[in-house]
Write an enzyme that holds these catalytic residues in place. Structure first.
Site, PDB file in Angstrom:
ATOM      1  N   ASP A 183       0.823  -1.063  -0.094  1.00  0.00           N
ATOM      2  CA  ASP A 183       0.075  -0.385  -0.417  1.00  0.00           C
ATOM      3  C   ASP A 183       0.723   1.457  -0.340  1.00  0.00           C
ATOM      4  O   ASP A 183       2.269   1.261   0.320  1.00  0.00           O
ATOM      5  CB  ASP A 183      -0.542   0.071   1.332  1.00  0.00           C
ATOM      6  CG  ASP A 183      -2.073  -0.732   1.158  1.00  0.00           C
ATOM      7  OD1 ASP A 183      -2.694  -1.651   0.367  1.00  0.00           O
ATOM      8  OD2 ASP A 183      -2.930  -0.694   1.914  1.00  0.00           O
ATOM      9  N   MET A 210      -8.083   8.989   8.964  1.00  0.00           N
ATOM     10  CA  MET A 210      -8.268   8.725   6.695  1.00  0.00           C
ATOM     11  C   MET A 210      -9.677  10.641   7.110  1.00  0.00           C
ATOM     12  O   MET A 210     -10.735  10.125   6.465  1.00  0.00           O
ATOM     13  CB  MET A 210      -8.887   8.039   6.366  1.00  0.00           C
ATOM     14  CG  MET A 210      -7.998   6.527   6.567  1.00  0.00           C
ATOM     15  SD  MET A 210      -8.740   4.892   5.835  1.00  0.00           S
ATOM     16  CE  MET A 210      -9.976   4.595   7.118  1.00  0.00           C
ATOM     17  N   LYS A 249      -3.731   3.525  -2.236  1.00  0.00           N
ATOM     18  CA  LYS A 249      -4.856   4.430  -2.628  1.00  0.00           C
ATOM     19  C   LYS A 249      -4.751   5.889  -1.913  1.00  0.00           C
ATOM     20  O   LYS A 249      -4.137   6.006  -1.008  1.00  0.00           O
ATOM     21  CB  LYS A 249      -6.548   3.677  -1.714  1.00  0.00           C
ATOM     22  CG  LYS A 249      -6.674   2.274  -2.937  1.00  0.00           C
ATOM     23  CD  LYS A 249      -7.504   1.734  -1.290  1.00  0.00           C
ATOM     24  CE  LYS A 249      -8.084   0.805  -1.649  1.00  0.00           C
ATOM     25  NZ  LYS A 249      -9.337  -0.724  -1.232  1.00  0.00           N
TER      26      LYS A 249
END
Length: 509
Positions: free
Chosen positions: A36, A184, A59
């Protein structure tokens, strides 16, 4: 052919030293590594085999290298082909890391999987910013909350769209714990703040955002209150990834701030050194942004193995660095021998660090140079050396000072390579890119060969005038001047890793 195993590995929050021992071992065994955006890039060259397949599936809010369905299918495909797969995720796989969904997908298909938990950024990022999530005087509980809900339209068609508002019970979240930690949540910060205020949290409640928590040279922290934090974030153009901490524990940062303090805090420092000593140097640099330098064995060991078989011919064996000691003894071990073959020989070392490496192998050097260069050892070596056979195991490209000084004294010198130093291609590309974008503060050199390899690896790239160059000693500084056409701003007075660190601290302190 049987199925391989998928290991879901928590890479930790960023600092590569925070990956677990079990996680590192799983990376070493992996045939395929799927990683990631928030896994530190140095983990791959440190732990992943050169022949392993690596696949980036990171991402960001505005771009996904792969959507989750594609990642799931990739993991299954490689495992069904008999490969052992490491799924490397930032933080912990089961803390908002989609690890549970990936495990479900594999379980449904009968594919073996295991999980290796990681250090979650929910705790580590505040800790590196000097904010404990609990404290007897400020907080007896904490809750970790996602800062954004799933977007099924973008991510997957495998489930019915989620009822986000039914899952996010703000009346419960606002008072779930003394300390609230949102992951996030930067893009949704304004909504989070409005919901907390609307559900009873007072406007003066302290808030902190920690961006790139635990990442040396990148970590940033911003503090305010529920009343002010949205405007502060907007003014500072503070972007993801960041952890948001809400609660009185934020006030402790003023007293407990540690990671982003000190003379070298935030300095992005390229470390060029054999890997083992690079690791030592990186650990000593409390704030750094180091690119790994790889120390490889030379192609073929025929020459050093031949010398080992005839060690009785030599009067002295001299070591100029700790890596030389390590790789020499590695060859001894592979030849089925140990330190006893040196019993009849005199051993010399350049400086205390090399002598300490020898002591770690059970050898007390007969002579340790007072100066920190090979030339110093060549000048200082006691007794009559004319006609004496002297063996110098070292780097493939090494400072000729030691051999030159001994040759001038009519010694019969034989230098032999036990390792070579080079910057790996990935590291060179990263350094070149960061030099061009102005995101490097210092480049350190710990031998003349590191300067030569650095120049060779970077090609036409230049070290800008604003980047500080630090050299471990005068001979390395002279090579910097010759090959880079400029003086080193820092030349260590003590020609060791610790001396170089002190030079950096003195320059910036």
């Amino acid at each position: 052919m049987g199925y391989g195993t998928v290991t879901l590995i928590g890479a930790g929050p960023g600092d590569p030293g925070l990956i677990t021992v079990k996680g590192a071992e799983a990376l070493r065994r992996a045939d395929v590594v799927v990683y990631d955006r928030l896994a530190h890039p140095s983990l791959l060259p440190l732990y992943v085999r050169a022949d392993a397949e690596t696949v980036y599936v990171g991402k960001k809010a505005d771009h996904h290298a792969m959507v989750q369905d594609e990642i799931n299918a990739l993991l299954a495909d490689r495992a069904q082909g008999g490969k052992n797969v490491a799924r490397l995720k930032g933080g912990d796989p089961f803390v908002f890391g989609r690890g549970g969904e990936e495990a479900e997908y594999l379980e449904e298909r009968g594919i073996p999987w295991i999980v290796v938990p990681g250090v979650t950024s929910a705790i580590a990022a505040p800790a590196y910013a000097g904010i404990p999530v609990t404290h007897r005087d400020a907080s007896s509980s904490f809750a970790v909350i996602t800062g954004h809900e799933r977007n099924d339209n973008r991510e997957s068609a495998s489930r019915e769209p989620g009822a986000a508002e039914q899952r996010r019970r703000w009346d419960k979240i606002a008072h779930a714990a003394d300390t609230l930690i949102f992951l996030m949540g930067v893009e949704n910060l304004e909504e989070i703040v409005q919901q907390l205020l609307g559900n009873g949290r007072v406007a003066s409640t302290p808030v902190a955002l920690v961006r790139w928590g635990t990442w040396a040279g990148k970590q940033q922290a911003l503090t305010g209150t529920l009343e002010t934090i949205v405007d502060l974030v907007r003014e500072a153009k503070f972007r993801a990834p960041a952890v948001t901490v809400v609660g009185d524990v934020v006030l402790l940062r003023e007293r407990l701030q540690w990671f982003d303090k000190g003379a070298l805090a935030g300095k992005r420092i390229v470390v060029t050194r054999a890997r083992e000593q690079a690791s030592e140097f990186v650990e000593l640099l409390r704030a750094k942004n180091a690119e790994p330098k790889i120390a490889d064995a030379p192609e073929g060991f025929g020459e050093i193995d031949e010398k080992i078989e005839t060690l009785g011919r030599y009067g002295w064996v001299l070591f100029a660095s700790a890596p030389a000691v390590q790789y020499f003894f590695d060859r001894l071990k592979d030849a089925g021998k140990d330190a006893r073959v040196l019993a009849s020989l005199k051993i010399g070392a350049v400086g205390p660090a090399t002598a300490e490496a020898l002591r770690g192998r059970g050898i007390n050097a007969d002579y340790i140079s007072k100066g920190g260069t090979g030339a110093d050892l060549g000048k200082e070596l006691p007794g009559q050396v004319a006609g004496v056979r002297i063996l110098i195991p070292g780097a493939l490209e090494t400072d000729p000072g030691l051999e030159d000084e001994l040759t001038d004294r009519w010694a019969n010198v034989e230098s032999v390579a036990v390792y070579q130093t080079s910057i790996d291609g990935t590291g060179a590309d990263l350094v070149r890119e960061r030099l061009e974008e102005g995101s490097i503060d210092v480049v350190t050199f710990t031998s003349s060969s590191t300067v030569k390899n650095f120049v060779a690896a970077l090609g036409d790239a230049k070290v800008p005038a604003g980047v500080v160059i630090a050299a471990i000693g005068p001979s390395t500084a002279e090579t910097v001047k010759t090959l880079l056409g400029r003086e080193a701003e820092i030349v260590a007075e003590e020609h060791t890793i610790l001396g170089l660190l002190r030079g950096l601290e003195g320059y910036y302190g």
